[in-house]
Design a protein around this motif. Sequence first.
Motif, mmCIF file in Angstrom:
data_model
loop_
_atom_site.group_PDB
_atom_site.id
_atom_site.type_symbol
_atom_site.label_atom_id
_atom_site.label_comp_id
_atom_site.label_asym_id
_atom_site.label_seq_id
_atom_site.Cartn_x
_atom_site.Cartn_y
_atom_site.Cartn_z
ATOM 1 N N GLY A 120 -4.868 8.226 -1.855
ATOM 2 C CA GLY A 120 -4.770 8.204 -0.393
ATOM 3 C C GLY A 120 -5.056 9.588 0.161
ATOM 4 O O GLY A 120 -5.047 10.588 -0.571
ATOM 5 N N ASP A 160 -3.347 11.652 1.791
ATOM 6 C CA ASP A 160 -2.310 12.676 1.696
ATOM 7 C C ASP A 160 -2.469 13.547 0.443
ATOM 8 O O ASP A 160 -1.834 14.590 0.342
ATOM 9 C CB ASP A 160 -0.913 12.029 1.725
ATOM 10 C CG ASP A 160 -0.677 11.071 0.571
ATOM 11 O OD1 ASP A 160 -1.656 10.570 0.000
ATOM 12 O OD2 ASP A 160 0.496 10.828 0.232
ATOM 13 N N ILE A 169 -2.025 4.721 5.743
ATOM 14 C CA ILE A 169 -1.279 3.708 6.477
ATOM 15 C C ILE A 169 -0.066 4.407 7.077
ATOM 16 O O ILE A 169 0.628 5.167 6.393
ATOM 17 C CB ILE A 169 -0.843 2.560 5.527
ATOM 18 C CG1 ILE A 169 -2.065 1.885 4.889
ATOM 19 C CG2 ILE A 169 0.043 1.548 6.263
ATOM 20 C CD1 ILE A 169 -2.970 1.134 5.830
ATOM 21 N N MET A 202 3.304 6.149 6.268
ATOM 22 C CA MET A 202 4.263 5.255 5.625
ATOM 23 C C MET A 202 4.692 5.924 4.333
ATOM 24 O O MET A 202 3.848 6.367 3.549
ATOM 25 C CB MET A 202 3.609 3.899 5.336
ATOM 26 C CG MET A 202 4.573 2.866 4.799
ATOM 27 S SD MET A 202 3.821 1.220 4.594
ATOM 28 C CE MET A 202 3.764 0.623 6.261
ATOM 29 N N LYS A 255 7.705 6.381 0.948
ATOM 30 C CA LYS A 255 8.740 5.732 0.145
ATOM 31 C C LYS A 255 10.129 6.220 0.539
ATOM 32 O O LYS A 255 11.120 5.557 0.286
ATOM 33 C CB LYS A 255 8.532 6.064 -1.336
ATOM 34 C CG LYS A 255 7.354 5.347 -1.968
ATOM 35 C CD LYS A 255 7.108 5.938 -3.354
ATOM 36 C CE LYS A 255 6.032 5.203 -4.118
ATOM 37 N NZ LYS A 255 5.629 5.928 -5.323
HETATM 38 P P1 AMP Z 1 3.077 8.270 -4.244
HETATM 39 O O1 AMP Z 1 3.904 7.226 -3.616
HETATM 40 O O2 AMP Z 1 3.214 9.567 -3.546
HETATM 41 O O3 AMP Z 1 3.180 8.326 -5.732
HETATM 42 O O4 AMP Z 1 1.587 7.811 -3.936
HETATM 43 C C1 AMP Z 1 0.820 6.944 -4.720
HETATM 44 C C2 AMP Z 1 -0.560 6.759 -4.113
HETATM 45 O O5 AMP Z 1 -0.455 6.104 -2.850
HETATM 46 C C3 AMP Z 1 -1.300 8.075 -3.831
HETATM 47 O O6 AMP Z 1 -2.669 7.891 -4.129
HETATM 48 C C4 AMP Z 1 -1.101 8.288 -2.368
HETATM 49 O O7 AMP Z 1 -2.148 9.038 -1.794
HETATM 50 C C5 AMP Z 1 -1.123 6.868 -1.840
HETATM 51 N N1 AMP Z 1 -0.359 6.746 -0.597
HETATM 52 C C6 AMP Z 1 0.948 7.093 -0.403
HETATM 53 N N2 AMP Z 1 1.333 6.840 0.871
HETATM 54 C C7 AMP Z 1 0.243 6.318 1.500
HETATM 55 C C8 AMP Z 1 -0.012 5.842 2.833
HETATM 56 N N3 AMP Z 1 0.946 5.846 3.761
HETATM 57 N N4 AMP Z 1 -1.258 5.365 3.122
HETATM 58 C C9 AMP Z 1 -2.227 5.329 2.181
HETATM 59 N N5 AMP Z 1 -2.062 5.769 0.909
HETATM 60 C C10 AMP Z 1 -0.857 6.256 0.567
#
Ligand code: AMP
Length: 330
Positions: free
Chosen positions: A145, A147, A185, A195, A197
């Motif tokens: 994503g 971020d 997102i 969005m 966790k």
């Molecule tokens: P993480 O939850 O930080 O381990 O993220 C896992 C994957 O989800 C990574 O590739 C992030 O860039 C992607 N990601 C996390 N939050 C978002 C979001 N709100 N929208 C799109 N991609 C996301």
Amino acid sequence: MAARVFSGVQPTGNIHIGNYLGALKQFVDLQTGNDCIYCIVDLHAITVPKDPSELNSAILDVAALYLAVGLDPGKSIVFVQSDVSGHAELSWILMCNSYTGELSRMTQFKDKSRGNESAPTGLFAYPVLMAADILLYDTDVVPVGNDQKQHIELTRDIAIRVNNKYGEDTFVVPEGRFLKEGARIMALDDPTAKMSKSAENPHSSISLLDDEGKIKKSIMRATTDSDGEIRFDPGSKPGVSNLITIYGAFAGMGAADVEREWAGRGYGDFKKALVEVTIDSLRPIQERYAEIRSSGDLITTLKDGAERAGAIAEKVMVRVKDRFGLGAAG
Ligand code: AMP
Ligand code: TRP
């Protein structure tokens, strides 16, 4: 030659539709025609303290979700980061080739540490471990994503820096892969924030495992605006635009098509349709998840994945150690 693809997700909390639409969906699409490696990055998760048994079950949850969304261990390598020792080992070598200045500029670190002197050193070094994950497999493409853009840039900078010093073929310089729609997102209750966790309000995100009642509530409550027009304009209509993005991503349509389909209609109906398409998209994932999570095959799949990943990583570590003159064998 097939491109090497690598990406990872942290085993923290429930994976939400942002993770799915921004990252996991790309992982699945890339499986055909590429050489894919997908990791559950448990070492990244302990940058904040974790209860050991909760962490362990979160690792298996994410592994089961990986398979439930369509990652196929027959096509891709799926494994847990700490099962391959090269990640931590390469991370140290890269730490010696990254600067405290560049790490201090990482927005994720700034957000999470907020100048707190007792923030763990691991939180500061987090992006270097991520660089090690990627460079350890001679990765060409990293689907993530938006971020993660800054972390991918840092990875490229470190790879190029090491190559300049120790030989051009030490590391493959990877590229990030970001989607046009879905790469970011936003939170349902605050569409100016992504969005996440870790949000406190459960209705700010939709987890892939949420039941129908929860999905309905979260979407019907989502923040919109008062002008009543279903129009994609993230600058002045962030809430509605976010819902359009989610709808489009699940229905397989671009934002312009969603606008056309919904021209002249109200937010209430649009939200109801979004509830439907979200439930229909998540239902098959949830059914597969329940089966996979309770099956004993999951651990076997992860062990096999770690063996295959370990074999690739070992070769790269031999090369890197040789370039640096490390070890007795050199
Ligand atoms: P993480 O939850 O930080 O381990 O993220 C896992 C994957 O989800 C990574 O590739 C992030 O860039 C992607 N990601 C996390 N939050 C978002 C979001 N709100 N929208 C799109 N991609 C996301
Ligand atoms: N930092 C990523 C995130 O928070 C997770 C991650 C760790 C990752 N190592 C990686 C993503 C390697 C891609 C490649 O989402």
